[in-house]
Write a protein that holds these residues in place. Structure first.
Motif, PDB file in Angstrom:
ATOM      1  N   ASP A  51       0.834  -1.209   0.000  1.00  0.00           N
ATOM      2  CA  ASP A  51       0.000   0.000   0.000  1.00  0.00           C
ATOM      3  C   ASP A  51       0.866   1.255   0.000  1.00  0.00           C
ATOM      4  OD1 ASP A  51      -2.367  -1.401  -0.045  1.00  0.00           O
ATOM      5  OD2 ASP A  51      -2.768  -1.197   2.094  1.00  0.00           O
TER       6      ASP A  51
ATOM      7  N   LEU B 277       3.190   9.165   2.648  1.00  0.00           N
ATOM      8  CA  LEU B 277       3.583  10.274   1.789  1.00  0.00           C
ATOM      9  C   LEU B 277       4.182  11.444   2.552  1.00  0.00           C
ATOM     10  CD1 LEU B 277       0.559  10.270  -0.672  1.00  0.00           C
ATOM     11  CD2 LEU B 277       2.826   9.276  -1.001  1.00  0.00           C
TER      12      LEU B 277
ATOM     13  N   ALA C 125      -1.715   4.981   3.683  1.00  0.00           N
ATOM     14  CA  ALA C 125      -1.049   5.417   2.457  1.00  0.00           C
ATOM     15  C   ALA C 125      -0.710   6.902   2.520  1.00  0.00           C
ATOM     16  CB  ALA C 125      -1.943   5.126   1.250  1.00  0.00           C
ATOM     17  N   MET C 126      -1.626   7.725   3.055  1.00  0.00           N
ATOM     18  CA  MET C 126      -1.333   9.146   3.202  1.00  0.00           C
ATOM     19  C   MET C 126      -0.177   9.347   4.186  1.00  0.00           C
ATOM     20  SD  MET C 126      -2.137  12.055   1.954  1.00  0.00           S
ATOM     21  CE  MET C 126      -3.782  12.087   1.257  1.00  0.00           C
TER      22      MET C 126
ATOM     23  N   GLY D 186      -6.273   3.716   3.259  1.00  0.00           N
ATOM     24  CA  GLY D 186      -6.053   5.035   2.684  1.00  0.00           C
ATOM     25  C   GLY D 186      -5.326   5.968   3.637  1.00  0.00           C
TER      26      GLY D 186
ATOM     27  N   PRO E 237      -3.287   6.154  -6.728  1.00  0.00           N
ATOM     28  CA  PRO E 237      -3.306   5.147  -5.663  1.00  0.00           C
ATOM     29  C   PRO E 237      -4.734   4.915  -5.157  1.00  0.00           C
ATOM     30  CG  PRO E 237      -1.656   6.843  -5.226  1.00  0.00           C
ATOM     31  CD  PRO E 237      -2.521   7.347  -6.332  1.00  0.00           C
TER      32      PRO E 237
ATOM     33  N   PRO F 297      -0.716  15.250  -3.242  1.00  0.00           N
ATOM     34  CA  PRO F 297      -1.120  13.845  -3.333  1.00  0.00           C
ATOM     35  C   PRO F 297      -2.639  13.676  -3.384  1.00  0.00           C
ATOM     36  CG  PRO F 297       0.535  14.147  -1.619  1.00  0.00           C
ATOM     37  CD  PRO F 297       0.100  15.510  -2.042  1.00  0.00           C
TER      38      PRO F 297
ATOM     39  N   TYR G 200      -7.398   2.411  -2.719  1.00  0.00           N
ATOM     40  CA  TYR G 200      -7.460   1.486  -1.587  1.00  0.00           C
ATOM     41  C   TYR G 200      -8.910   1.129  -1.316  1.00  0.00           C
ATOM     42  CZ  TYR G 200      -2.775   3.178  -1.354  1.00  0.00           C
ATOM     43  OH  TYR G 200      -1.495   3.500  -1.707  1.00  0.00           O
TER      44      TYR G 200
ATOM     45  N   ALA H 107       1.388   4.120  -3.092  1.00  0.00           N
ATOM     46  CA  ALA H 107       1.170   5.555  -2.910  1.00  0.00           C
ATOM     47  C   ALA H 107       2.398   6.360  -3.322  1.00  0.00           C
ATOM     48  CB  ALA H 107       0.805   5.843  -1.458  1.00  0.00           C
TER      49      ALA H 107
ATOM     50  N   ILE I 286      -5.291  10.509  -2.886  1.00  0.00           N
ATOM     51  CA  ILE I 286      -5.518   9.120  -2.473  1.00  0.00           C
ATOM     52  C   ILE I 286      -7.007   8.818  -2.634  1.00  0.00           C
ATOM     53  CG2 ILE I 286      -5.539   7.531  -0.505  1.00  0.00           C
ATOM     54  CD1 ILE I 286      -2.743   8.043  -1.478  1.00  0.00           C
TER      55      ILE I 286
END
Length: 713
Positions: free
Chosen positions: A307, A467, A463-464, A460, A452, A427, A454, A311, A429
């Protein structure tokens, strides 16, 4: 088994003078590839690998090396390596474990740049296998061959259309920005497969196996320097050389991230690691501290690692922590907001202009503050989603966006998200809870555009989190270590060496403080008239003085000689010989007791441990761990990151400490330890009493102990 003539040779030096960067680079643009161990039987391992090399379109020169002659379209078949006229960039060794060392020993020096050993049955099986590994490594040194493996699946380089494994799952892989390095072939295959399913391409996959020669660190450094690689995804069961690993991670240029799974966290996991690759587990707290120090994103499991890599593959990082959420399902938006804030993000209200524009778009029964809830109205108004997304994207107070969709089939939602992803440097997501069978077109569009996606809000939010900018800037391991032979440290080294030669291991407080004092670390002052003192009897055999009644606190100055005599008598009762009396001024103005520990870890080398001592130790939990040495700036950042820092920073109107002075002590202790780590196993400074700024030394070391390494004669 017949003893190899290589077995009596001395252990080879690391890399044998070769450049592992050059060896790794040979994988990325090879011209000549050969497979040793092929036959006319297409079911044999070597023949299977050769077929994969040919079938995936590698446009260089391909050789198959075997004992029999046969024809195979796409490859030149020869009977021995001497019949290959060109230097070989990559040689895959499809031979049994028992034959591996002999096969490598027959390679002419300089003939092969890098070899890949598939065979298993080495250190993962026990002592005999480990001895075979050593034999293989000696053969590599004699032939000048850099080795990947053994006990690995092989290597895949999609950009070169090079598939050097025995598994068809890697056929027709697509090139992309993620390099996957895995000490487990199966785990690497899982991660590669999941990335490919999500439309994320691979720059290289290396199943690194037992890493007896080339290590994960070498691949990290090589692919970090490769322009086509943006993310490095590693599965690690052992970090074989912590300093080498740290140097490789520090070499990563800005914008490149390392995502790592490090297994062996638990006793059961560590035992499984030992049986899997012959690895020795590093204390997991040390791994956590070093990864945080270096800016490595440690994933809790393989799915989370994929994941994060997906991202990061999009090529965008956060400049801040303010996230805008747009959803067509209110409950999921609330859940996501909680999950983000629990990870330290903000979900701030939009600016007034944004809210006013949203009120003109979003139904009255929706929400416009942040998160935006468009509700099921998107099903009846095909302009609602795109318009609301544009308004949110225009708000100046956001650093990234998360969009939540459910089962909406209209591909215009995916197209609006893709448009934002392409035009914004922030970004994006997506949490898409509709399954692939329900919204196939939309998911295919998002994957093709590199957005990306999810299937759950928790994924999610993670994933953030991935970043966030690389956090390895503070604190970081210094590039320069303290030379063991530096003249400034030599008197201390001579003293420690003399103690080791005398057979000492545990060094009492009196002698430990002799070392610290010579290194310039702050110790309590001598007792003075009119003030209280501390009196201690110090012996190597009785380090825990309180337990043996060898310590007196708050002793009036005029009584210190009397108390010293009492402690000497107590020492006689305990049979303590050669004990030393220590007289020090009592420190009563401390803000908080801390401790600094230094330890020579088998994999990471010298490390430093910072925590709170005394009555608050359990309250603040596990200490923080970093690789040594630390600069003063590094130490300041480390202290600030500890949850107890507010206590010495003036919380609740308490006097603040001298942070820079305290940090200088931590840094000096780390430098001392690096200078003597080949002689000393541990240094324990506990407690360090941190004092109010302006009242003298920033802190004093109230107690200390040194543990020497055995064998100093």
């Amino acid at each position: 088994m017949t003893k190899s003539p290589l077995a009596d040779e001395a252990p080879p030096p690391a890399h044998g003078g070769r450049d592992p960067m050059m060896a790794s680079a040979a994988l990325l643009a090879p011209r000549v590839v050969a497979v040793l161990g092929v036959s006319a039987d297409r079911a044999k391992l070597g023949s299977t690998i050769l077929a994969n090399v040919i079938g995936n379109g590698f446009d260089g020169i391909i050789y198959g090396i075997g004992r029999e002659s046969f024809e195979l379209p796409g490859a030149r078949i020869v009977r021995c390596i001497d019949e290959v006229p060109e230097p070989i960039d990559v040689l895959l060794l499809a031979v049994p474990a028992a034959a591996l060392a002999a096969s490598i020993a027959q390679i002419p020096p300089g003939k092969v740049r890098v070899a890949v050993a598939i065979a298993s049955g080495f250190s993962e099986t026990g002592e005999q296998g480990a001895a075979m590994e050593a034999e293989v490594l000696r053969a590599c040194r004699r032939s000048g061959v850099s080795l990947i493996g053994p006990n690995c699946q092989g290597v895949v380089v999609p950009g070169a259309r090079l598939q050097m494994t025995f598994s068809p799952m890697y056929n027709r892989m697509v090139a992309g920005p993620v390099a996957v390095i895995s000490q487990s072939g199966a785990m690497g295959g899982f991660m590669v497969n999941r990335l490919m399913q999500r439309g994320v391409g691979i720059s290289c996959f290396i199943s690194s196996g037992n890493e007896i020669d080339l290590q994960a660190a070498d691949y990290i450094a090589a692919f970090g320097a490769q322009a086509d690689t943006r993310v490095l995804l590693c599965y690690l069961e052992q970090i074989r050389d912590g300093r080498r690993f740290a140097a490789a991670v520090r070499s990563l240029p800005p914008g490149k991230r390392l995502v790592a799974i490090k297994c062996g966290r638990t006793d059961a996991g560590a035992a499984a690691v030992r049986s899997h690759t012959g690895a020795i587990a590093v204390d997991d707290r040390i791994v956590d501290g070093v990864f945080e120090q270096l800016g490595v994103l440690r994933a809790p499991d393989s799915a989370a690692a994929v994941d994060a890599a997906a991202a990061l593959a999009a090529g965008k990082t956060l400049r801040g922590l303010r996230i805008g959420i747009l959803s067509i399902a209110g409950g999921l938006a609330v859940e996501l907001a909680d999950l983000l804030e629990m990870r330290g993000f903000e979900v701030p209200p939009f600016c007034d202009a944004t809210i006013e524009r949203l009120r003109g778009i979003v139904p009255a029964f929706g929400a416009t503050r942040n998160p935006i809830d468009l509700t099921g109205a998107v099903l009846t108004d095909d302009t609602l989603f795109g318009n609301a997304l544009d308004v949110m994207a225009a708000d100046p107070g956001l650093d990234g966006y998360v969009i939540i969709s459910t089962y909406v089939r209209d591909p215009r939602i995916a197209q609006a998200i893709i448009a934002l992803h392409r035009r914004s440097d922030k970004p994006v997501i997506v949490c898409w809870t509709g399954g692939a069978d329900q919204t196939p077109e939309s998911l295919q569009l998002l994957a093709a555009a590199g957005v990306p996606v999810y299937d759950a809000t928790a994924r999610g939010a993670w994933a953030m989190h991935a970043l966030r900018p690389r956090c390895g800037d503070e604190p970081t391991v210094q590039d320069a270590s303290v030379p063991a032979g530096d003249a400034a440290w030599q008197p201390l080294r001579d003293l420690l060496q003399a103690w080791r030669a005398a057979g000492r291991i545990q060094v009492n407080e009196f002698d430990s403080k002799r070392v610290l004092g010579r290194a310039g670390l702050p110790l309590p002052a001598a007792p003075s008239p009119g003030a209280n003192a501390v009196v201690k009897l110090c012996a190597d055999s009785h380090l825990h003085k309180t337990e043996f009644d060898l310590l007196r606190l708050r002793v009036p100055f005029e009584r210190i000689e009397t108390i010293g005599a009492e402690l000497r008598a107590r020492g006689d009762q305990l049979g303590i010989a050669d004990a030393a009396l220590l007289y020090e001024a009592m420190v009563d103005d401390g803000l908080l007791e801390w401790f600094v520990g230094c330890k020579d870890d088998a994999q990471m080398g010298p490390i430093i441990v910072l925590g709170v001592g005394g009555i608050y130790a359990e309250l603040f939990g596990a200490p923080l761990i970093r690789m040594a040495p630390l600069s003063v700036a590094d130490a300041q950042a480390l202290i600030r990151s500890h949850p107890a820092y507010p206590i010495i920073a003036g919380a609740r109107k308490r006097p603040p400490a001298d942070l820079q002075g305290f940090a200088a002590i931590v840094a000096s202790a780390s430098e001392l330890f690096v200078a003597v780590a080949d002689l000393v196993d541990e240094i324990d400074l506990n407690p360090i009493i941190v004092r109010p700024a302006g009242s003298g030394p920033a802190a004093v070391i109230a107690d200390a102990a040194i543990v020497l390494k055995p064998g100093g004669s």
